[in-house]
Design an enzyme around this catalytic site. Structure first.
Site, short mmCIF file in Angstrom:
data_model
loop_
_atom_site.label_atom_id
_atom_site.label_comp_id
_atom_site.label_asym_id
_atom_site.label_seq_id
_atom_site.Cartn_x
_atom_site.Cartn_y
_atom_site.Cartn_z
N ASP A 1 0.84 -1.19 0.00
CA ASP A 1 0.00 0.00 0.00
C ASP A 1 0.88 1.24 0.00
OD1 ASP A 1 -2.52 1.26 -0.02
OD2 ASP A 1 -2.37 1.65 2.13
N TYR B 1 1.23 5.76 -0.31
CA TYR B 1 0.83 6.99 0.40
C TYR B 1 1.10 8.12 -0.58
CZ TYR B 1 1.05 10.16 4.57
OH TYR B 1 0.85 11.13 5.52
N HIS C 1 -3.97 14.16 0.70
CA HIS C 1 -4.09 13.29 1.89
C HIS C 1 -2.84 13.40 2.76
CE1 HIS C 1 -4.84 9.80 4.42
NE2 HIS C 1 -3.68 9.31 4.07
N ARG D 1 2.12 16.62 12.47
CA ARG D 1 3.43 17.27 12.64
C ARG D 1 3.39 18.77 12.42
NH1 ARG D 1 4.31 12.46 9.97
NH2 ARG D 1 3.96 13.49 7.98
N GLU E 1 -10.01 4.16 4.04
CA GLU E 1 -9.19 4.93 3.11
C GLU E 1 -9.69 4.63 1.71
OE1 GLU E 1 -4.98 4.33 3.91
OE2 GLU E 1 -5.08 5.81 5.54
N GLU F 1 -9.22 4.28 -1.95
CA GLU F 1 -8.05 4.06 -2.81
C GLU F 1 -8.45 3.31 -4.07
OE1 GLU F 1 -4.50 2.59 -0.89
OE2 GLU F 1 -5.14 3.29 1.09
N ASP G 1 -8.79 0.62 2.30
CA ASP G 1 -7.75 0.24 3.26
C ASP G 1 -8.26 0.60 4.66
OD1 ASP G 1 -5.41 -0.20 4.65
OD2 ASP G 1 -4.44 1.64 3.96
N ARG H 1 -6.92 4.06 13.45
CA ARG H 1 -6.09 5.26 13.64
C ARG H 1 -5.41 5.32 15.01
NH1 ARG H 1 -5.23 6.26 8.53
NH2 ARG H 1 -7.14 6.74 7.40
N GLN I 1 -2.59 2.91 14.92
CA GLN I 1 -1.57 3.47 14.03
C GLN I 1 -0.76 4.58 14.72
OE1 GLN I 1 -3.33 4.91 10.39
NE2 GLN I 1 -1.38 5.37 9.42
N TYR J 1 3.29 3.66 14.73
CA TYR J 1 3.82 3.90 13.38
C TYR J 1 5.28 4.34 13.30
CZ TYR J 1 3.64 9.07 12.94
OH TYR J 1 3.87 10.41 13.05
N LYS K 1 -3.21 -1.71 9.94
CA LYS K 1 -3.63 -2.00 8.58
C LYS K 1 -3.82 -3.50 8.35
CE LYS K 1 -2.79 2.32 7.17
NZ LYS K 1 -3.77 3.16 6.46
N THR L 1 -8.55 -5.36 4.03
CA THR L 1 -8.51 -4.46 2.89
C THR L 1 -9.56 -4.99 1.92
OG1 THR L 1 -6.16 -4.02 3.18
CG2 THR L 1 -7.09 -3.55 1.00
N GLU M 1 -9.40 12.68 7.96
CA GLU M 1 -9.35 14.03 7.38
C GLU M 1 -10.69 14.75 7.48
OE1 GLU M 1 -7.02 13.83 3.40
OE2 GLU M 1 -7.57 11.80 3.95
MN MN Z 1 -3.75 3.23 2.66
#
Ligand code: MN
Length: 424
Positions: free
Chosen positions: A131, A133, A138, A147, A204, A206, A236, A240, A243, A247, A256, A260, A366
């Protein structure tokens, strides 16, 4: 390009997702029968396994190719076989074309199955799953939340498609329920982590690219594009809170690993040809081995709907695949640079597809801005992340002149977490 007319009447409606121009490949079963290979046409499925048995479709003169319920053996035959099958199916289904099926009432009744009577299965054996990014909006949104706006995009982001190796074993077909996972979470309010059901379960939006030709060692972007067999919608599912805790520094892992979901029909690259489009303007020139060598994205309208249990669905996001910064061909080319072989049946997730505006965000992370801005559904209910009983559906279609190339829904309902995941 205009609508190609079929003698299967339902395929000729302007809003039909599966006109003759499409011919997507899937695996289906009907009642007690074993799963078989088929192609969608209008509201029907043409039984490819049966047509091969009957000698109407001959792909390999020595051996059957469609006697197993997945498309890997056919993909492995290569691009000439891909082109030949599409041409043969087109002739057989064209209004006024070869009447081997349309002129044979008995065969016609056995070879065409109503989609409403069929159950769909995984169309391929997924050999490996990666997968990416690679959606800029996004990555910018998520980076800003985690961040700050100044450090939103990591320094490598505009130079390589970032990815992680996922689990092929967790890829499931549309319609399969997804159980809320347990995992190790750490709330900012507590000093120590706890093992709990996920509280921030997300989607997600995708696209998935399916590798149809294997490679061993580095390949060019053009070779990578040639090696892609087709595309599916891909959700996906993402935990969260798991994650956020796990991560760093090696990327997502258990967040993850639940599921899927892919849409049941593989839309071939051939069907999408009229919809090719360029990647967005480059901020930095890409290194030569990743440079665009032609339009390798596609103009595909995408949307997401969420239906609380027993209630109507609300459209929560609408965007387009053309928003990606990197094409699947660039991702596949990058994937091979260090020598990793790629196999027939390799699945590459595009990365979450979000557009520049709020209504184009392809994840609840988001849409609710990290859970701080709940969204209101048409039912009046508020959502930050997914609730038990929610049914989440991805929709996709490339819109042509009087026809469309649809993907079929990519859907799944959220089941409550187990009471005790270690109960035996
Ligand atoms: Mn993904």
């Amino acid at each position: 390009m205009a609508l190609m007319k079929s003698w299967v009447e339902s395929a000729n409606a302007a809003d039909c997702p599966f006109p003759l121009n499409n011919l997507p490949y899937g695996v289906f079963s009907n009642g007690e029968d074993e799963a078989r290979c088929g192609v969608a046409i209008g509201d029907m499925i043409l039984d490819v396994t049966l047509l091969e048995e009957e000698g109407v479709l001959v792909v390999d003169e020595d051996d059957p190719v469609f006697d197993l319920p997945f498309w890997n053996d056919f993909m492995e035959m290569g691009t000439e076989a891909w082109t030949a099958l599409r041409a043969r199916l087109t002739t057989l289904l064209t209004d006024g074309g070869d009447d081997a099926i349309s002129g044979n009432a008995d065969l016609k009744s056995r070879a065409l199955v109503a989609q409403s009577d069929a159950e769909m299965h995984m169309p391929i054996v997924v050999t490996e799953y990666t997968d990416f990014y690679a959606g800029r909006h996004h990555a910018t949104n998520v980076g800003t939340m985690f961040r700050g706006a100044e450090n939103a995009l990591p320094p490598n982001w505009l130079h390589i498609p970032i990815g992680y190796n996922g689990r092929a074993s967790s890829v499931i077909v549309s319609g399969t329920d997804v159980r809320r996972p347990w995992g190790q979470l750490k709330s900012p309010d507590h000093d120590m982590p706890a093992f709990l059901p996920c509280r921030r379960f997300d989607l997600e939006l995708e696209m998935g690219a399916i590798v149809g030709t294997s490679s061993d060692g580095p390949i060019t972007v053009q070779e990578a594009d040639d090696n892609i067999f087709g595309y599916v919608l891909l959700n996906d599912w993402s935990a969260r809170d798991i994650q956020a805790w796990e991560y760093q520094p090696l990327g997502p892992f258990q967040a993850k690993a639940t599921a899927t979901t892919i849409s049941p029909w593989i839309v071939t690259k051939a069907a999408l040809e009229p919809f090719r489009c360029d990647t967005p303007a480059r901020e930095f020139e890409l290194l030569p081995h990743l440079k665009d060598v032609g339009p390798m994205l596609y103009d595909i309208d995408l949307s997401v709907t969420l239906a609380p249990e027993g209630k109507d669905a609300t459209t929560i996001a609408e965007t387009n695949y053309s928003q990606m910064y990197y094409s699947a061909a660039q991702q596949l080319a990058h994937h091979t640079t260090a020598g990793s072989p790629m196999n027939v049946g390799d699945l590459l997730g595009s990365g979450t597809i979000s557009g520049p505006t709020k209504s184009e965000r392809g994840s609840l992370l988001e849409l609710s801005w990290g859970g701080k801005e709940p969204m209101t559904l048409d039912t009046g209910e508020a959502r930050t992340f997914l609730e038990d009983g929610d049914t989440l559906t991805l929709h996709g279609a490339a819109k042509g002149d009087g026809y469309q190339i649809g993907f079929g829904d990519c859907t799944g309902a959220v089941l409550p977490a187990l009471k005790d995941p270690y109960a035996r």
